[in-house]
Every structure is written in structure tokens, then in C-alpha cells.
Scaffold this motif. Structure first.
Motif, PDB file in Angstrom:
ATOM      1  N   TYR A 388       0.855  -1.189   0.000  1.00 45.61           N
ATOM      2  CA  TYR A 388       0.000   0.000   0.000  1.00 45.61           C
ATOM      3  C   TYR A 388       0.889   1.236   0.000  1.00 45.61           C
ATOM      4  O   TYR A 388       1.764   1.395   0.857  1.00 45.61           O
ATOM      5  CB  TYR A 388      -0.908   0.008   1.227  1.00 45.61           C
ATOM      6  N   ILE A 389       0.660   2.108  -0.985  1.00 46.81           N
ATOM      7  CA  ILE A 389       1.400   3.367  -1.082  1.00 46.81           C
ATOM      8  C   ILE A 389       0.398   4.492  -1.278  1.00 46.81           C
ATOM      9  O   ILE A 389      -0.470   4.415  -2.151  1.00 46.81           O
ATOM     10  CB  ILE A 389       2.401   3.358  -2.262  1.00 46.81           C
ATOM     11  N   SER A 390       0.518   5.527  -0.466  1.00 45.05           N
ATOM     12  CA  SER A 390      -0.362   6.684  -0.587  1.00 45.05           C
ATOM     13  C   SER A 390       0.455   7.942  -0.343  1.00 45.05           C
ATOM     14  O   SER A 390       1.191   8.028   0.657  1.00 45.05           O
ATOM     15  CB  SER A 390      -1.513   6.600   0.424  1.00 45.05           C
ATOM     16  N   ASN A 391       0.329   8.904  -1.248  1.00 42.62           N
ATOM     17  CA  ASN A 391       0.985  10.198  -1.061  1.00 42.62           C
ATOM     18  C   ASN A 391      -0.018  11.299  -1.415  1.00 42.62           C
ATOM     19  O   ASN A 391      -0.594  11.314  -2.494  1.00 42.62           O
ATOM     20  CB  ASN A 391       2.219  10.335  -1.931  1.00 42.62           C
ATOM     21  N   ARG A 392      -0.213  12.206  -0.448  1.00 44.78           N
ATOM     22  CA  ARG A 392      -1.181  13.287  -0.621  1.00 44.78           C
ATOM     23  C   ARG A 392      -0.498  14.628  -0.374  1.00 44.78           C
ATOM     24  O   ARG A 392       0.122  14.835   0.668  1.00 44.78           O
ATOM     25  CB  ARG A 392      -2.352  13.089   0.346  1.00 44.78           C
ATOM     26  N   PHE A 393      -0.622  15.523  -1.329  1.00 44.35           N
ATOM     27  CA  PHE A 393      -0.050  16.866  -1.221  1.00 44.35           C
ATOM     28  C   PHE A 393      -1.187  17.888  -1.243  1.00 44.35           C
ATOM     29  O   PHE A 393      -2.069  17.823  -2.117  1.00 44.35           O
ATOM     30  CB  PHE A 393       0.917  17.135  -2.373  1.00 44.35           C
TER      31      PHE A 393
END
Length: 584
Positions: A388-393
Motif C-alpha cells: 500500500y502506497i499513498s501520497n497526498r499533497f
């Protein structure tokens, strides 16, 4: 807890549950010929032709339905292959029934699900059987579903709990700002709604960590899926003082399984609040750190309905675009902007009657608030059972300028913040590894202008939190060990002043949290033992906190769940022991 506390707690629990349990409609449904229990019999409570509550029988043919109703109602007992039973009922109690088998002659068969279907933790509603010609948007139909409530601000709740995820065809295109769906998606475009309890949004954690989150998923009519749906309205008129009033909206939606778009523009000056169009109503497990300013704007309030006291000019615009390449990977882009001008005039008259004189005091208050708020978000997610990979900007900006004529006061508050939130989970044969990283910076200037002069406040805040965790589950027993480092640099500068005015609240924290969970049938028990050490540099102070907590849950059946929770904060006690003093 000592023995007296435990005894008092269970006495209170018993006194609370006894009258509640009495207000229950329960019983057993059997086959009239074989006397065998019947499973999945639908017991519906009707007021007129509207279903207001329901229950399903279990494998033993038994059902239990909390009774919260008054007056004469109808009870509909039905199961495919059996003759339907209708009963009038006005109170709770015991109801045992035997259903007569009924032969069904099939010609051209078209199989359709019932109004409500339940499977494990998922409840499915056929919206075509709940909607009417008066329903315009999807929120109008959601209000009619048993167990579902929609608050005044648009927040959707199931069994009294706010939902944690709002999907359309399995995609969260609005990122939790689901009023953009509720208030704009046509009721006719949605075929069914699914409520999923104990929903685990991270596939890599399914079967490892229990979740109490609730998700709502809307499934569209095939004719509306992937099609652009556009609507626009414009209305105008005059008020009593000959002021021109207007209300308008324009929206375009394209909702499918691979890509979705939602674009909205709304404006009015007739007192309707549009601010909830940009409000995030779900947390979605996101780590955004809340900010608080040194100064805050006065609120617009009066003991009246908000539509009667709000004199506004509002424009709000938002755009959402989401791509889903497969069942795992997705990309979401969001932007929103709201401009609002609010004016309020308020008066108050007080009369004091005295034997020799009468005193009347008149007060008036004029207030004007102008706000400009914008947000931008970019999120990438790869959600597979293995990784699981999540990146939020995110970038958020806000400017508020308030003016009070009677006080001769102008208050301006602003905020500009940017943050990046990263989460990585990897499943291995021995266990699951997780890494989280949060970084956020905010600049919050504020000014207060009075006749005597102007004061300025400048706040800077930099925050970071990084942690790693290891999780292992075996035979219903889960153990997790989490450790991390957290830091914050917060400064405030005030001008003008004759004394040193820089305030610094910078600190560094180290934390470790062992967590244990045991699941056996209907029982669930958890134990958390977080330990945290804080160091505040400017104050030259150190703190140690220990906050153990325990949770115990027993799920009797579909309707009844009993929970016991205990938490203790030992930070102050440990601090006193370290400093060499004991509490009195």
C-alpha cells in the motif's frame, strides 16, 4: 477501577439496559408444514407505504427489532416461496409466526433483488423502490433509507455514526467533500446504495486490524454511467426593500468505473449557506494537523434560523478529477474556491421599569465579513493486498476581513499552509511493516486595526511526524509495535511592543506504542500501551506520558453490541515523580 466503581458501573448498565431490552419486538418464524426455522425472512415495519425499520431472521429463524415507534403500524413478513403475512402492531413484545408455503408459477422470469438485501457486513438498498417523483438529488433518497440519516450540513450517518468513506462506483472522487455529490447528482442516475460496516480501506490490513469504519457506495444506472450529466438553473427576484436577489448553479458530472469528474459552480445572495460545498465531511484516516490562530473572526449568530439572518453574496467553484487505472492504482486532483461577503445588522432593546422612572436602552450592531478560501489537493494511491502506497499533497489558503462599525475595529486573519502526507505498508510472510511521514508548514498573519493603532501577529508553524510499525497476526491474536519521532517549531511575533515579544513553542517527541488485539467469535478485546517523551526547548522542560487503554466488545446479534472502554493518563503523576514531589 476499584471494586465499588465496577459494581456501580454494572448496576447502572443493568438499570439502563433493562427498560431498553423490554422495548424490543422479537420472535421466531417457522415453516407451517415442517415447523423448521426459516432464515432470511424480511420483517418490515411500515407507516403507510413507507418502510421505517426492518430486521432479518438468523439461521435459527429468530429476529430482534428495537422498538422506537408509537401508534398503529403495519408489520410485513415475507420470504420468497411463502405466503406474505401482514399484521397491525402498536407495541413491542413477542411475535412467533408460521408461514405457509406458496407455489410460484414462472413464465418469463426476471429476477430482481428486494428493497433491502443484507450479506455479512453489507446492506444493499434498491433506490428505485425508495425514490419518488419529488426527489431531485441523491441526498433526498438517502434520507428515506432505514438506518440512514442526513444532517442539516449534509453529513450522512448510519445507525447514528458518521460514515468514513463516500464512494461512487468504488471511487472517492471528492476526497470527503461529498456534498458536491449529494447536492448535484440526480436521484434518477443512481440504481442502488451499499452500506459497508467494519470497512477496512487498506487492503494490506484486511484480516489483520479490525476496523469500525462505515463506507457508503453508490452504484449508478448503466445508462448514466460514464455519461456527462450537466444541469444549470438561474433564478432572480426582488426583496421587500427592492433589492435584487439571485440564485444560480451550473454543474457537470461524469461518473464511471475508470475515471470520474465533478465540476460545480454555485452563487446566491438569498441567505442559503453554500460553505458546506467545500467542507470535508470524512476523515478517511488522513493525518492532516489542525491549526489554530492567535486571533479569530466573530461569528454571525442570532436566535433565528440561519436562512433568516444570513445576508450574503456567495460564489463557490470546485473541480474534481480522478483516474483509476485498475483495482489498485488511482490518482485524484482537486481544487476549490469560495468568495463570500456577509453582512449583519442586529438590534437589542432593554426596558427597565422603576417606581419613579422607566429606562430604555437601545443597542445596534453592524458587522461585515469578507472571506476568500481556496484549496488544492493531489493524491496518488496504490492499494493492493501486498503493498500500500499513498501520497497526498495539499495547499490551502484563506483570507478573512471583518469590520465592526460600532467598535471601529477591523480584523484581518489569513492562513497559507502546505503539507505532504506519505504512507507505505508492505506485507511479508513474517508480518506487516508500515511507515508514515507527515510534513506540514503554515504561515498565519493577522492584524487588528483600532482607532488607537494597528497590531500585527505573525505565526509560523512547521510540523513533522515520522513513524515505523511492525504488525503480526496469528490465530486471532494481533500484536503491533509502533515507534516514531515528532517535532514542531511554532513561533509568534507581535508588533508593536516595547518588550521582547518572540514566542517559541518548539518541541521534540519520541513515542512508542505496543498494541494487542484478541478476537474470539463474538468477543473482541484490545490493549494499547502508548509511551511518549516530550522536550520543550525554550521552556527547558521535559515530560513523560503513559496512557494505557483497554477496549472490550461483545456483539450479541445484528442489533445489539455491548462495549466497555477504560483509559488512564499517567503523565502528570510520572512528571511529579521525576521532579521529586508527590501529589497530596
Amino acid at each position: 477501577m476499584n471494586k465499588k466503581t465496577i459494581i456501580l458501573f454494572f448496576l447502572f448498565l443493568f438499570s439502563f439496559l433493562s427498560p431498553t431490552y423490554a422495548q424490543t419486538l422479537s420472535g421466531k418464524i417457522t415453516d407451517a408444514e415442517t415447523n423448521q426455522p426459516l432464515e432470511a425472512v424480511m420483517i418490515s415495519v411500515l407507516r403507510g407505504h413507507t418502510t421505517i425499520d426492518y430486521a432479518l431472521t438468523d439461521a435459527k429463524g429468530q429476529f430482534s427489532l428495537p422498538w422506537k415507534h408509537s401508534g398503529m403500524l403495519q408489520l410485513n413478513i415475507s420470504l420468497l416461496g411463502y405466503k406474505r403475512e401482514m399484521r397491525n402492531i402498536n407495541a413491542a413484545g413477542i411475535l412467533n409466526l408460521s408461514l405457509q408455503p406458496e407455489a410460484i408459477v414462472l413464465k418469463e422470469v426476471q429476477i430482481r433483488p428486494g428493497r433491502i438485501n443484507t450479506r455479512k457486513d453489507t446492506v444493499r438498498y434498491d433506490l428505485a423502490q425508495f425514490a419518488s417523483s419529488k426527489d431531485v438529488h441523491i441526498k433526498d433518497v438517502l434520507k428515506k433509507l432505514p438506518g440512514v440519516d442526513v444532517d442539516e450540513n449534509g453529513q450522512v450517518k448510519y445507525k447514528g455514526k458518521a460514515i468514513d468513506h463516500y464512494f461512487v462506483e468504488g471511487m472517492d472522487v471528492t476526497g470527503g467533500r461529498y456534498n458536491q455529490i449529494n447536492n448535484n447528482l440526480s436521484a434518477k442516475a443512481v440504481k442502488s446504495a451499499e452500506i459497508m460496516e467494519n470497512y477496512q480501506s487498506v487492503k494490506a490490513l484486511k484480516g489483520k486490524i479490525n476496523s469500525d469504519e462505515v463506507a457508503l457506495n453508490l452504484k449508478l444506472d448503466p445508462k448514466a454511467r460514464d455519461q456527462w450529466i450537466a444541469n444549470g438553473t438561474l433564478g432572480t427576484g426582488w426583496s421587500e426593500n427592492n433589492k435584487i436577489l439571485w440564485e444560480g448553479r451550473l454543474n457537470a458530472l461524469q461518473l464511471g468505473k475508470g475515471k470520474q469528474s465533478v465540476y460545480n459552480y454555485k452563487t446566491n445572495n438569498n441567505g442559503k449557506d453554500l460553505s458546506n460545498e467545500q467542507t470535508k465531511l470524512t476523515g478517511n484516516g488522513q493525518q492532516q494537523v489542525p491549526l489554530s490562530g492567535f486571533l479569530s473572526q466573530p461569528g454571525i449568530s442570532a436566535p433565528l434560523d440561519k436562512n433568516r439572518l444570513l445576508f450574503n453574496e456567495t460564489h463557490t467553484l470546485n473541480g474534481n478529477r480522478m483516474y483509476k487505472w485498475n483495482d489498485d492504482r488511482s490518482l485524484r486532483l482537486q481544487a476549490g474556491y469560495t468568495h463570500e461577503l456577509i453582512q449583519q445588522q442586529r438590534g437589542n432593546t432593554q426596558i427597565y421599569y422603576q417606581p419613579t422612572d422607566t429606562i430604555q436602552i437601545d443597542e445596534t450592531y453592524h458587522y461585515r465579513l469578507r472571506s476568500d478560501i481556496a484549496n488544492l489537493e493531489l493524491r496518488y494511491e496504490d492499494n493492493s493486498s501486498r503493498n500500500y502506497i499513498s501520497n497526498r499533497f495539499t495547499v490551502d489558503g484563506e483570507i478573512n476581513r471583518g469590520r465592526s462599525e460600532e467598535l471601529g475595529q477591523t480584523l484581518q486573519t489569513s492562513q497559507l499552509s502546505a503539507g505532504n502526507y506519505f504512507n507505505l505498508i508492505r506485507n511479508r510472510e513474517s508480518g506487516t511493516w508500515e511507515f508514515r511521514s507527515t510534513t506540514q508548514y503554515a504561515y498565519q498573519p493577522a492584524s487588528l486595526l483600532l482607532e488607537e493603532g494597528k497590531s500585527k501577529f505573525n505565526q509560523h508553524n512547521f510540523y513533522t511526524d515520522n513513524s515505523a510499525a511492525y504488525l503480526r497476526k496469528y490465530d486471532g491474536f494481533t500484536q503491533q509495535y509502533k515507534a516514531g519521532i515528532q517535532g514542531e517549531r511554532a513561533t509568534l511575533k507581535y508588533t508593536p511592543t516595547r518588550q521582547p515579544n518572540d514566542f517559541n513553542a518548539s518541541h521534540l517527541s519520541l513515542h512508542i506504542t505496543p498494541y494487542f488485539q484478541l478476537e474470539r467469535g463474538k468477543w473482541l478485546a484490545t490493549l494499547s500501551l502508548p509511551l511518549k517523551a516530550d522536550r520543550y526547548f525554550s521552556q527547558q522542560r521535559s515530560f513523560l506520558f503513559f496512557n494505557p487503554s483497554m477496549y472490550l466488545r461483545y456483539k450479541l446479534d445484528y442489533h445489539w453490541t455491548f462495549s466497555l472502554w477504560q483509559s488512564e493518563t499517567l503523565g502528570r503523576r510520572l512528571l511529579r515523580l521525576v521532579s521529586g514531589t508527590l501529589p497530596n
